[in-house]
Design an enzyme around this catalytic site. Structure first.
Site, short mmCIF file in Angstrom:
data_model
loop_
_atom_site.label_atom_id
_atom_site.label_comp_id
_atom_site.label_asym_id
_atom_site.label_seq_id
_atom_site.Cartn_x
_atom_site.Cartn_y
_atom_site.Cartn_z
CG HIS A 189 21.26 -35.43 -2.76
ND1 HIS A 189 21.39 -36.07 -3.95
CD2 HIS A 189 21.24 -34.12 -3.03
CE1 HIS A 189 21.43 -35.18 -4.91
NE2 HIS A 189 21.34 -34.00 -4.39
CB CYS A 201 18.71 -19.39 1.41
SG CYS A 201 18.56 -19.59 -0.37
C1 PEP Z 1 22.25 -22.39 -3.22
O1 PEP Z 1 22.56 -22.71 -4.36
O2 PEP Z 1 22.91 -21.62 -2.50
C2 PEP Z 1 21.02 -22.94 -2.61
C3 PEP Z 1 20.56 -22.48 -1.48
O3 PEP Z 1 20.40 -23.95 -3.26
P1 PEP Z 1 20.91 -25.47 -3.25
O4 PEP Z 1 22.02 -25.56 -2.23
O5 PEP Z 1 19.73 -26.30 -2.92
O6 PEP Z 1 21.39 -25.62 -4.66
#
Ligand code: PEP
Ligand code: MG
Length: 759
Positions: A373, A686
């Site tokens: 994080h 994303c």
């Molecule tokens: C993903 O899993 O690609 C995502 C965008 O979510 P996170 O990285 O927050 O798990």
């Protein structure tokens, strides 16, 4: 050798007197020499040893005989042992004492005729360690063959520790291997990229080391009381880590905290500390003494587990020292240089946010991986960072100049002028490139054949908002709402949440924001939320699963989002949807809250666009069913690909084993695009891959017309898009994918080169 229990105290008292007596009329150098001479005389007399000598480490790693009682005086400043040479070298290299009844038969023994030491058979050598480095070696020798007792070894350890403190004060002006001398020695430390970029600056330790000003106890009883009080405080803080949920939040650092607790309650450790104080040391000197003893003992262990635990005990000892000296726990509130490169063992996201962003240029962690994080926060703040830089704390001193190349995961400590110059050039080049990207800020991302690609940014903290305008992105494609929850110490109430979401919406102006409902659970644990340890947290009780099992939490967030979006569209997506029914159930809850809002005559959003994240493989076989129920989908490629390839994204050993530019990954992504087109549902991606120009080029080839990435990636990705023809790359890539080529990455690079596409 007779030795009574009061002897160490007597010796310590005498040493103190040596240190306190001013050297009248002497030059500094002579004064140092006189004190060292007196120290060896005292030790020899007290330990009934015929010889006591001090060897000092020089800048080149060799050792010089600096003072002796018993060896020939003409050997002083004449006898040199090369790095690693002789028994002295052995002591220095191993960082632990060497106790030999018959020294001359030891293979490492190196005879020096000028010393006249041939008559001495037994040898006890002790490293003089300061700040984790051996700065000298203290030896005693006797004519008769005898092994020194445990107690004598302990005493010499105490003396070595005291001598270390004295030497660092006394020898500053000499050419010895103190931190000063290390300044000239460059080091390169490898890690893994957490947040891309280059930083030139000076090292600041996140948790400053404590130097001990006072070694000798004036009043032993008072020192014992101080020690007890500090130990009590230490136990309280460590126990609190468990009760307030830090342990759960710790994720991969969980075993570190477990070790803290084990050590903080260890009776043996406390007994040794008390004994050291009883011998005449101050409480802080006792901590240092016991710790260096422990270090030596642990270094003898071959089991890496115990060596790892030594780091934990070092951290704990440092905490105890800070409690005793009243020094602040972290450097956050202190006067930082303008070019600070922070170095720490671990760091939580909230701790990084405590620092003045304008002064922190880089971050280096001994632990902490690419998807921790703190890495997300470092990226959000645009701070270059690397993790997993294993021995960094052992190799650096505060104030050292350093160059952090987070692009290649390398940290140059005390670099040469050439390295600094090379990186200064690189940094200038990057700045120039950044300036070029800035020029592109208001240019829409349109391919050469006229395809408009929407470029969004990923965000999660209020501090991210300015990046939206600065990057010229089309909107926020993923707002990770859980980040603000993670850096908060209590659960944000509805009013607080509403306020936060309003700020985000206002900050985004006319640009759309896609919120993601809380994706907590797994390793994203909220400190104030009870959690049950899980064997496989990534496959555990997380995201939408928690939302549906604990609708109270989910609905609080939904209500806050609905109110905050009054009069405009609310874009919301649900993470970790595995079955269509979960999406349907969540929608029902949202509809209920919307109805509740209306019933109470409160303003709500003009429209709701509700999407699902595609990040669990099971949903790939329900695309027809989910696509007729959603307003949009967003591919979470980080999670989706970790599950497809069965490779934990936060485990550095396996996360790099597969290539996202390989047929299985690209076929899955292509399938999603084709299905979304069939259902006329907007699709975006994303995950981290969207922010890397080469991977983004592949995404355009697969048919993605909308992607979301870290703000710093918008410029490079846009530059790539402006130079490519979508139809051409699509033809080229799909052919490679159809043929199951394993060299797609290289082929794409060739394509980019041939078409002058900047990557
Ligand atoms: C993903 O899993 O690609 C995502 C965008 O979510 P996170 O990285 O927050 O798990
Ligand atoms: Mg995810």
């Amino acid at each position: 050798m007779p030795w009574t229990s009061s002897a160490p105290r007597v010796l310590l008292r005498q040493l103190r007197e040596v240190m306190a007596r001013p050297g009248v009329g002497q030059a500094k150098q002579e004064e140092i020499q006189a004190r060292l001479d007196r120290i060896v005389r005292l030790i020899a007399a007290n330990m009934v040893a015929e010889v006591c000598s001090i060897y000092v480490r020089l800048a080149d790693g060799s050792f010089e005989l600096y003072a002796t009682e018993g060896l020939r005086k003409e050997a002083v400043h004449t006898t040199h042992m090369k790095q690693g040479e002789g028994l002295v070298g052995l002591v220095a290299r191993s960082g632990e004492h060497v106790n030999l009844p018959d020294a001359q038969s030891h293979p490492a023994f190196s005879y020096r005729p000028e010393t006249g030491e041939e008559i001495y058979q037994s040898f006890l050598g002790m490293p003089i360690i300061r700040g984790g480095r051996t700065i000298g070696v203290l030896t005693v020798q006797n004519a008769i063959a005898r092994a020194y007792s445990e107690e004598e070894v302990e005493v010499l350890q105490t003396i070595a520790m005291v001598t270390a403190e004295m030497m660092s004060n006394l020898l500053e002006s000499l050419n010895v291997a103190t931190a000063e001398a290390r300044r000239g020695q460059s080091q390169t430390i490898k890690g893994i990229t957490m947040s891309d970029g280059i930083a030139l600056g000076h090292i600041v330790l996140h948790e400053p080391r404590v130097s001990i000003a006072k070694l000798f106890a004036e009043d032993v009883n008072a020192e014992q009381v101080r020690l007890d009080a500090a130990l009590g405080q230490l136990r309280e803080t460590v126990d609190a880590m468990f009760s307030d949920g830090e342990i759960a939040r710790a994720g991969e650092h969980r075993d570190v905290l477990e070790a803290y607790r084990m050590f903080a309650h260890d009776q043996g450790w406390m007994k040794r500390l008390h004994e050291a104080v009883a011998a005449g040391l101050t409480a802080e000197a006792a901590v240092e003494r016991v710790q260096s003893n422990q270090r030596a003992r642990t270094m003898r262990q071959s089991d890496p587990f115990w060596r790892e635990r030594l780091h934990d005990l070092d951290d704990l000892a440092n905490r105890l020292l800070r409690l005793l000296t009243g020094r602040s726990a972290t450097a956050a509130g202190t006067d930082l240089p303008r070019d600070t490169i922070l170095v720490a063992r671990t760091m939580g996201p909230a701790e990084l946010l405590d620092y003045d962003r304008k002064r922190v240029r880089g971050l280096v962690l001994a632990d902490g991986g690419a998807s921790s994080h703190v890495a997300i926060v470092a990226k959000a703040l645009g701070i270059p960072a690397i993790g997993y830089a294993r021995d960094v704390l052992e190799e650096v001193d505060p104030g050292d100049p350093a160059v952090l190349d987070a692009e290649s995961g390398v940290f140059h400590v005390r670099p040469s002028l050439e390295v600094i110059r090379a990186y200064a050039d690189k940094a200038r080049f990057r700045a120039r490139r950044q300036a070029q990207y800035e020029k592109l800020r208001d240019t829409p991302a349109v391919t050469k054949d006229g395809l408009r690609v929407a470029l969004h940014v990923n965000a999660g903290l209020l501090v991210d908002l300015p990046h939206l305008t600065q990057s010229g992105a089309d909107g926020i494609g993923l707002y990770r709402t859980e980040l603000e929850f993670m850096v908060s110490s209590t659960f944000p109430r509805i009013a607080q949440q509403t306020d936060m979401y309003k700020k985000i919406i206002r900050g985004a102006g006319a640009k759309p924001v896609t919120f993601r409902s809380l994706d907590v659970g797994g390793d994203k644990i909220l400190p104030y939320l009870q959690s049950i340890p899980e064997e496989n947290p990534a496959l555990g009780w997380r995201a939408i699963r928690i939302a549906l099992d604990r609708p109270g939490l989910f609905r609080t967030q939904i209500r806050a989002l609905l109110s905050a979006s009054a009069g405009r569209e609310l874009r919301l997506m649900l993470p970790f949807v595995t079955q269509v029914s979960e999406f349907v159930e969540a929608r029902k809850l949202i509809d209920k809250d919307l109805a509740h809002l209306r019933r109470h005559g409160r303003p709500g959003p003009s429209k709701i666009a509700l999407g699902a994240m595609i990040e669990v493989p099971a949903i790939l076989w329900q695309l027809d069913e989910i696509l007729c129920r959603v307003d949009f989908i967003s591919v979470g490629s980080n999670d989706l690909l970790q599950f497809i390839f069965a490779a934990d994204r936060s485990n550095n050993r396996v996360s790099g084993r597969f290539d996202v530019l390989s047929p299985p990954a690209l076929r899955v992504l292509r399938h999603i695009v084709v299905q979304a087109e069939k259902h006329k549902v907007p699709v975006t991606l994303c995950g981290e891959m969207a922010g890397r120009p080469l991977e983004a080029l592949a995404l355009i080839g697969l048919g993605f017309q909308s992607i979301s990435m870290a703000p710093a990636s918008v410029g490079p990705v846009k530059a790539m898009i402006l130079a490519v023809s979508a139809a051409e790359i699509q033809r080229y890539l799909l052919d490679l994918v159809d043929h199951g080529r394993e060299d797609i990455r290289d082929r794409l690079k060739d394509f980019a080169r041939a078409h002058d596409i900047p990557l």
